[in-house]
Each structure stands twice: as structure tokens, then as C-alpha cells.
Design a protein around this motif. Sequence first.
Motif, mmCIF file in Angstrom:
data_model
loop_
_atom_site.group_PDB
_atom_site.id
_atom_site.type_symbol
_atom_site.label_atom_id
_atom_site.label_comp_id
_atom_site.label_asym_id
_atom_site.label_seq_id
_atom_site.Cartn_x
_atom_site.Cartn_y
_atom_site.Cartn_z
ATOM 1 N N LYS A 1 0.836 -1.186 0.000
ATOM 2 C CA LYS A 1 0.000 0.000 0.000
ATOM 3 C C LYS A 1 0.880 1.248 0.000
ATOM 4 C CE LYS A 1 -3.794 -2.430 0.377
ATOM 5 N NZ LYS A 1 -4.732 -2.557 -0.754
ATOM 6 N N PRO A 2 0.623 2.192 -0.914
ATOM 7 C CA PRO A 2 1.484 3.383 -1.021
ATOM 8 C C PRO A 2 1.093 4.468 -0.026
ATOM 9 C CG PRO A 2 -0.194 3.432 -2.711
ATOM 10 C CD PRO A 2 -0.399 2.143 -1.963
ATOM 11 N N TYR A 3 1.386 4.240 1.239
ATOM 12 C CA TYR A 3 1.070 5.208 2.278
ATOM 13 C C TYR A 3 2.244 6.149 2.515
ATOM 14 C CZ TYR A 3 -2.512 1.706 3.443
ATOM 15 O OH TYR A 3 -3.549 0.808 3.406
ATOM 16 N N ASP A 4 1.932 7.314 3.084
ATOM 17 C CA ASP A 4 2.985 8.166 3.633
ATOM 18 C C ASP A 4 3.416 7.641 5.003
ATOM 19 O OD1 ASP A 4 3.044 10.386 1.606
ATOM 20 O OD2 ASP A 4 0.937 10.472 2.177
ATOM 21 N N LEU A 5 2.439 7.217 5.801
ATOM 22 C CA LEU A 5 2.713 6.683 7.133
ATOM 23 C C LEU A 5 1.911 5.415 7.327
ATOM 24 C CD1 LEU A 5 3.828 6.973 10.097
ATOM 25 C CD2 LEU A 5 1.679 8.176 10.608
ATOM 26 N N SER A 6 2.575 4.371 7.778
ATOM 27 C CA SER A 6 1.873 3.155 8.189
ATOM 28 C C SER A 6 2.249 2.861 9.638
ATOM 29 C CB SER A 6 2.230 1.969 7.283
ATOM 30 O OG SER A 6 3.641 1.785 7.194
ATOM 31 N N VAL A 7 1.327 2.214 10.334
ATOM 32 C CA VAL A 7 1.499 1.913 11.757
ATOM 33 C C VAL A 7 1.081 0.471 11.983
ATOM 34 C CG1 VAL A 7 0.850 2.516 14.126
ATOM 35 C CG2 VAL A 7 0.911 4.302 12.360
ATOM 36 N N SER A 8 1.854 -0.263 12.772
ATOM 37 C CA SER A 8 1.447 -1.622 13.144
ATOM 38 C C SER A 8 1.460 -1.769 14.656
ATOM 39 C CB SER A 8 2.351 -2.680 12.490
ATOM 40 O OG SER A 8 3.712 -2.508 12.828
ATOM 41 N N VAL A 9 0.424 -2.445 15.162
ATOM 42 C CA VAL A 9 0.294 -2.783 16.577
ATOM 43 C C VAL A 9 0.000 -4.271 16.655
ATOM 44 C CG1 VAL A 9 -1.084 -2.486 18.671
ATOM 45 C CG2 VAL A 9 -0.516 -0.493 17.263
ATOM 46 N N VAL B 1 -5.879 10.941 17.738
ATOM 47 C CA VAL B 1 -5.645 12.365 18.016
ATOM 48 C C VAL B 1 -4.331 12.824 17.372
ATOM 49 C CG1 VAL B 1 -5.180 14.042 19.842
ATOM 50 C CG2 VAL B 1 -7.016 12.358 20.121
ATOM 51 N N ALA B 2 -3.276 11.990 17.487
ATOM 52 C CA ALA B 2 -1.989 12.343 16.889
ATOM 53 C C ALA B 2 -2.082 12.374 15.366
ATOM 54 C CB ALA B 2 -0.908 11.358 17.339
ATOM 55 N N TYR B 3 -2.875 11.464 14.817
ATOM 56 C CA TYR B 3 -3.060 11.470 13.365
ATOM 57 C C TYR B 3 -3.818 12.716 12.920
ATOM 58 C CZ TYR B 3 -4.604 10.399 8.702
ATOM 59 O OH TYR B 3 -4.859 10.489 7.360
ATOM 60 N N ASP B 4 -4.831 13.137 13.688
ATOM 61 C CA ASP B 4 -5.555 14.365 13.364
ATOM 62 C C ASP B 4 -4.594 15.543 13.252
ATOM 63 O OD1 ASP B 4 -8.126 13.406 13.138
ATOM 64 O OD2 ASP B 4 -8.671 13.810 15.217
ATOM 65 N N ALA B 5 -3.672 15.645 14.227
ATOM 66 C CA ALA B 5 -2.711 16.751 14.203
ATOM 67 C C ALA B 5 -1.807 16.659 12.979
ATOM 68 C CB ALA B 5 -1.877 16.741 15.487
ATOM 69 N N LEU B 6 -1.378 15.458 12.641
ATOM 70 C CA LEU B 6 -0.510 15.278 11.473
ATOM 71 C C LEU B 6 -1.259 15.609 10.192
ATOM 72 C CD1 LEU B 6 2.228 14.376 10.358
ATOM 73 C CD2 LEU B 6 1.369 12.019 10.379
ATOM 74 N N ARG B 7 -2.515 15.194 10.117
ATOM 75 C CA ARG B 7 -3.307 15.469 8.910
ATOM 76 C C ARG B 7 -3.565 16.970 8.759
ATOM 77 N NH1 ARG B 7 -6.811 12.202 5.811
ATOM 78 N NH2 ARG B 7 -7.153 13.335 3.867
ATOM 79 N N SER B 8 -3.686 17.673 9.881
ATOM 80 C CA SER B 8 -3.832 19.127 9.816
ATOM 81 C C SER B 8 -2.581 19.779 9.237
ATOM 82 C CB SER B 8 -4.120 19.704 11.209
ATOM 83 O OG SER B 8 -5.371 19.262 11.681
ATOM 84 N N ALA B 9 -1.423 19.231 9.593
ATOM 85 C CA ALA B 9 -0.162 19.764 9.081
ATOM 86 C C ALA B 9 0.113 19.324 7.652
ATOM 87 C CB ALA B 9 0.992 19.334 9.990
ATOM 88 N N THR C 1 -2.767 16.209 2.639
ATOM 89 C CA THR C 1 -2.843 15.152 1.635
ATOM 90 C C THR C 1 -2.250 13.833 2.114
ATOM 91 O OG1 THR C 1 -0.725 15.794 0.637
ATOM 92 C CG2 THR C 1 -2.729 16.869 -0.196
ATOM 93 N N LEU C 2 -1.883 13.768 3.368
ATOM 94 C CA LEU C 2 -1.217 12.581 3.902
ATOM 95 C C LEU C 2 -2.089 11.340 3.791
ATOM 96 C CD1 LEU C 2 1.194 12.178 6.677
ATOM 97 C CD2 LEU C 2 -0.956 11.015 7.115
ATOM 98 N N ARG C 3 -1.502 10.227 3.379
ATOM 99 C CA ARG C 3 -2.187 8.938 3.296
ATOM 100 C C ARG C 3 -1.627 8.024 4.377
ATOM 101 N NH1 ARG C 3 0.024 7.766 -2.451
ATOM 102 N NH2 ARG C 3 1.775 8.662 -1.304
ATOM 103 N N ALA C 4 -2.517 7.353 5.101
ATOM 104 C CA ALA C 4 -2.070 6.547 6.236
ATOM 105 C C ALA C 4 -2.761 5.198 6.244
ATOM 106 C CB ALA C 4 -2.335 7.272 7.553
ATOM 107 N N GLY C 5 -2.036 4.202 6.738
ATOM 108 C CA GLY C 5 -2.578 2.862 6.912
ATOM 109 C C GLY C 5 -2.275 2.349 8.305
ATOM 110 N N PHE C 6 -3.202 1.602 8.860
ATOM 111 C CA PHE C 6 -3.042 1.056 10.204
ATOM 112 C C PHE C 6 -3.275 -0.445 10.156
ATOM 113 C CE2 PHE C 6 -5.000 -0.248 14.284
ATOM 114 C CZ PHE C 6 -3.891 -0.051 15.097
#
Length: 281
Positions: free
Chosen positions: A10-18, A37-45, A48-53
Motif C-alpha cells: 500500500k502506497p502510504y505516507d505513514l503506516s502503523v502496526s500494533v 488524536v496524533a493522526y488528526d494533528a498530522l493530517r492538519s499539518a 494530503t497525507l495517506r495513512a494505513g493502520f
Amino acid sequence: MNTSGVPGPKPYDLSVSVVVYRPNAAQLAQTLESLTVAYDALRSAQPTLRAGFYLVDNGDLPDVEGALDDLRARGVICTVIAGQGNVGYGCGHNLAIERVASRYHLVLNPDIDLDREALVRACEFFDAHPDAGLLTPWIGDELGHQQFLCRRYPTVLDLFARGFLPSSARRLFSRRLARYEMRDLINDRDIVWNPPIVSGCFMLFRTDTLQKLGGFDPRYFLYFEDYDLSLRAHDVARVVYVPAVRVLHHGGGAARKGTAHIRMFAGSAYKFYSRFGWKWL
């Protein structure tokens, strides 16, 4: 969504695994809320950020659909990886790592609360320092006191004293444990480059660095997989402690979790020293 097989990257800017195994439901929900909440702040900055969890279920995952829906509502693509059984911590993360083609990948514990600005500060640092490949944050405990989880190479005595001695006896080893925990360098102000070992509770990688390393060594079921990965990371990139990135950690030591964890700790320590070299005193 349960995933079988390995889909394309997946072509994400940020991916996270737990990775979870019989997690504390309330703590996991709190971790996911702080991630949202942290993702909200990052998306505000970065609008166009794409993220996967990726939530890797090694067993007995509680109902977290509400928390995942909160992430999905923000455009985060959420995948639950299940059905593999309890394959261990590192192998669990590897199931996610092999699926991503992101710019950055965060290895995250289910007992971490992220500060609202944690992801913003971390991505800003990576953008400004292209030579950095692995970032570790300031880590506090439940009372907000700093945990010193950057480490120098451990002796067997260091591990025993820190992990298994009562606090009264541990004071006899305070100077050597302070050195092991890098208390002479690690604080809440100064960036420290190339700490030898960093904690697996929050490891933010450039994904290409992580994939060059092949992810975690699957020979570790639990414990020391982060020590191993940290030491190998120095071969391909710079490791950095960045105190502007802040998280809280609710985890505990192996000795407080019972004899099964003590056995796993000892077995993983043996594998670690057999690979990197024994250092007793």
C-alpha cells in the motif's frame, strides 16, 4: 476486516502496526484514541497525507471496531491481520511490514499513549534529517516521569540487576545501571544521535530502512527483538533520540509478569548474546 494472504503493498505516507495478544481492552482503546488524536494533528499539518493502520491479532482481540471506525472516518485504511495464531511480537509486526510500501512505518506497542504532536514532530524531524533511519521518542511513565529506555550494550549483570533485583538491592548497582540507561546523555531537551539500543515500544522507521533490515528477526518470540533490530539498524542508517516527540508507556518488566515471561526473557537473552557477543560484567 480480516486479511488472508498477502495483498500488494500500500502506497502510504505513514503506516502503523500494533501487535496484540490478550490485550487489556481499555488500554488498547486508549492507545488507539491517542493515535487518532496524533493522526488528526498530522493530517492538519499535511492535508494530503495517506495513512494505513495494521492491527495484528495474535489472539483474543477485544472489540475495537469503534476505535477503528474513528480512524477510518479520517481516511486511515485499517486492516486487521488475524488467523495466524500467536506468532510472537516481532513476527507479528513482520506480517504488517511485508504488506506496506510507505514512506515511514511506526512499530507501536498497545500500551503507549501518543502526545497529540508526536507524529507531527517525528515527521518534521525525518523531513529535516534525511540521514536518520530510526527515531525513538522521549518516553514517560504513567506519572509523567521519564523512562530511560535508550541503552548501551548490556552486560548480563546489568540485565539481571535491572530486571530481577528488588529496588533495595538495585540501589547497589545504581551507577552501572545509570550508565547502561544512558542517563549521562538522555534528557528531555537534547537530541542524541546513535544510541546503541532503543525501545521497541515506539520505533519510527523510514520504511526502506526497515525493509533493508528484513524487519524483526523471527528467532525471537518475545523480548530482545528490539535490541537485535536496533543494533542492526546502525549498519544501514542513523538512529536518533528526539525528545520533542513524546509518548507515555504503561508497560512493565518481565519479572512482574510471572515465570513464563522470565523463561522467555532468559531464552531471548541467550539468543541475543549468542549472536552479538557475551558480556558478563
